[in-house]
Design a protein around this motif. Structure first.
Motif, PDB file in Angstrom:
ATOM      1  N   TYR A   1       0.816  -1.209   0.000  1.00 48.25           N
ATOM      2  CA  TYR A   1       0.000   0.000   0.000  1.00 48.25           C
ATOM      3  C   TYR A   1       0.853   1.263   0.000  1.00 48.25           C
ATOM      4  O   TYR A   1       0.438   2.294  -0.522  1.00 48.25           O
TER       5      TYR A   1
ATOM      6  N   LYS B   1      -4.031   5.507  -3.696  1.00 49.89           N
ATOM      7  CA  LYS B   1      -4.339   5.348  -2.271  1.00 49.89           C
ATOM      8  C   LYS B   1      -3.567   6.374  -1.450  1.00 49.89           C
ATOM      9  O   LYS B   1      -4.091   6.916  -0.475  1.00 49.89           O
TER      10      LYS B   1
ATOM     11  N   GLU C   1      -5.376   9.608  -1.611  1.00 54.85           N
ATOM     12  CA  GLU C   1      -6.562   9.568  -0.752  1.00 54.85           C
ATOM     13  C   GLU C   1      -6.159   9.680   0.712  1.00 54.85           C
ATOM     14  O   GLU C   1      -6.834  10.358   1.500  1.00 54.85           O
ATOM     15  N   ARG C   2      -5.073   9.035   1.109  1.00 51.51           N
ATOM     16  CA  ARG C   2      -4.604   9.148   2.493  1.00 51.51           C
ATOM     17  C   ARG C   2      -4.226  10.592   2.816  1.00 51.51           C
ATOM     18  O   ARG C   2      -4.545  11.110   3.902  1.00 51.51           O
ATOM     19  N   ASN C   3      -3.544  11.262   1.895  1.00 50.31           N
ATOM     20  CA  ASN C   3      -3.158  12.653   2.133  1.00 50.31           C
ATOM     21  C   ASN C   3      -4.380  13.566   2.233  1.00 50.31           C
ATOM     22  O   ASN C   3      -4.387  14.536   3.000  1.00 50.31           O
TER      23      ASN C   3
ATOM     24  N   ASP D   1      -0.530   4.078   7.453  1.00 53.98           N
ATOM     25  CA  ASP D   1      -1.541   5.053   7.863  1.00 53.98           C
ATOM     26  C   ASP D   1      -1.238   5.591   9.257  1.00 53.98           C
ATOM     27  O   ASP D   1      -1.333   6.809   9.499  1.00 53.98           O
TER      28      ASP D   1
ATOM     29  N   TRP E   1     -10.828   3.945  11.317  1.00 57.44           N
ATOM     30  CA  TRP E   1     -10.821   3.680   9.876  1.00 57.44           C
ATOM     31  C   TRP E   1     -10.889   2.173   9.669  1.00 57.44           C
ATOM     32  O   TRP E   1      -9.955   1.450   9.995  1.00 57.44           O
TER      33      TRP E   1
ATOM     34  N   ASP F   1     -10.729  -0.379   7.020  1.00 59.56           N
ATOM     35  CA  ASP F   1     -10.203  -0.456   5.651  1.00 59.56           C
ATOM     36  C   ASP F   1     -10.345  -1.887   5.152  1.00 59.56           C
ATOM     37  O   ASP F   1      -9.458  -2.714   5.329  1.00 59.56           O
TER      38      ASP F   1
ATOM     39  N   THR G   1     -13.533   1.979   4.061  1.00 60.05           N
ATOM     40  CA  THR G   1     -13.077   1.715   2.699  1.00 60.05           C
ATOM     41  C   THR G   1     -13.636   0.363   2.282  1.00 60.05           C
ATOM     42  O   THR G   1     -13.526  -0.617   3.025  1.00 60.05           O
TER      43      THR G   1
ATOM     44  N   THR H   1     -14.142   5.030  -0.544  1.00 63.23           N
ATOM     45  CA  THR H   1     -13.837   5.417   0.828  1.00 63.23           C
ATOM     46  C   THR H   1     -14.743   6.567   1.242  1.00 63.23           C
ATOM     47  O   THR H   1     -14.948   7.517   0.484  1.00 63.23           O
TER      48      THR H   1
END
Length: 332
Positions: A8, A14, A17-19, A49, A108, A110, A140, A229
């Protein structure tokens, strides 16, 4: 839970999206002390994460849930810092006994598999029901239509109908009654799945006070299979003024990536670019308002060639270039 074999930390969509998730939480931090919130998530073998949230937001109380023994051993080997408490158990077992922090929680869930959708939606509902006002919950889900069946033996035109039947059988309590075959086209299915999540949270209540889940952002992306997500916050159902005050003070209504009304999810589909190509494109970003309707042509003209990317990917780069990850070789 997070896959044990998927890198990941090298998946650019991804990572974007995390940022964006970190940006959202930073805006929450304008109103609430986000650094005192506890974080609960599926860390996977690398716990990327957890590390990113700690580095960006100084969150110092974290839990990582992992049910696979070998992945749990990899987590312990890659253990980044003492602020993460690893748990080798099923997520359901963890949430049955966990006492949530009075200072706030970010959770979260996921998920990666499509077969267990009913169980996943029920678990998310159960977790959100245990949260308190101003707590943040994110889910997610696998949003690939292939997850509903490949059906290689039937004509393409009939596959959408078969997949609709599978979803309705898989989540009979949450699938909207007005679904049509068009809702199971590849590009439309993330929005369809989002409606299912919305349905699963409609009867949400917790303790003696009725609460509800208010969406803050929703995205779809693919680094292989398409994922959906959804991130939201828990509010009192009767607290409209409280919601408006929070959104105004956090300036989420001014954040271009917010989704506060269950609108279809924003797609993240970034191009693969060399470092030199990125630096060249960044010279003309952000794009001025008068050319925002055709960003791809503007970027291609500035670059002088087409960098092996579709117009949609280039437009996505213009939109998310600030969140695009930087990968490089380092000497340890």
């Amino acid at each position: 839970m997070s896959g044990s074999t998927i890198p990941y930390h090298l998946r650019q969509n991804k990572a974007v999206e995390r940022n964006l998730f970190i940006e959202l939480l930073a805006r929450v931090g304008r109103v609430r002390n986000i650094s005192e919130y506890e974080y609960i998530g599926f860390g996977g073998p690398f716990m990327e994460d957890h590390k990113a949230l700690h580095a960006a937001l100084r969150m110092g109380k974290m839990h990582s849930i992992e049910r696979e023994q070998n992945t749990f051993l990899r987590q312990k080997f890659n253990y980044p810092a003492k602020f993460i408490q690893p748990h080798c158990k099923e997520s359901g077992e963890f949430f049955r006994t966990h006492n949530f922090s009075e200072k706030g929680t970010v959770v979260w869930l996921d998920y990666t598999t499509a077969d267990d959708l009913n169980e996943q939606l029920n678990e998310f509902h159960g977790v959100v029901a245990k949260l308190d006002t101003f707590d943040v919950a994110k889910i997610t889900l696998n949003a690939s239509t292939v997850g509903l069946g490949n059906f290689a033996e039937i004509p393409e035109i009939e596959k959408a109908g078969k997949r609709r039947e599978v979803l309705q059988a898989r989540i009979p309590n949450f699938a909207p009654a007005d679904l049509t075959d068009k809702d199971f086209q590849t590009k439309k299915y993330p929005a369809t799945l989002q409606r299912c999540v919305q349905n699963s949270l409609r009867d949400l209540s917790a303790r003696d006070t009725e609460l509800y889940f208010h969406p803050l952002s929703t995205f779809s992306y693919a680094d292989g299979q398409t994922m959906l997500t959804i991130t939201g916050m828990v509010f009192k159902a009767s607290g409209d003024a409280e919601v408006e005050k929070f959104i105004s003070e956090s300036r989420l209504d001014q954040w271009p990536f917010a989704n506060l009304e269950w609108a279809p999810p924003m797609a993240i589909n970034m191009p693969a670019l060399s470092a030199k190509e990125r630096m060249r494109l960044d010279e003309c970003l952000p794009i001025d308002d008068h050319i925002i309707n055709n960003p791809a042509e503007h970027l291609k003209e500035h670059l002088g060639f087409i960098p092996g990317a579709t117009d949609g990917e280039l437009s996505n780069y213009a939109k998310y270039y600030r969140q695009y990850p930087h990968f490089s070789r380092v000497i340890l």
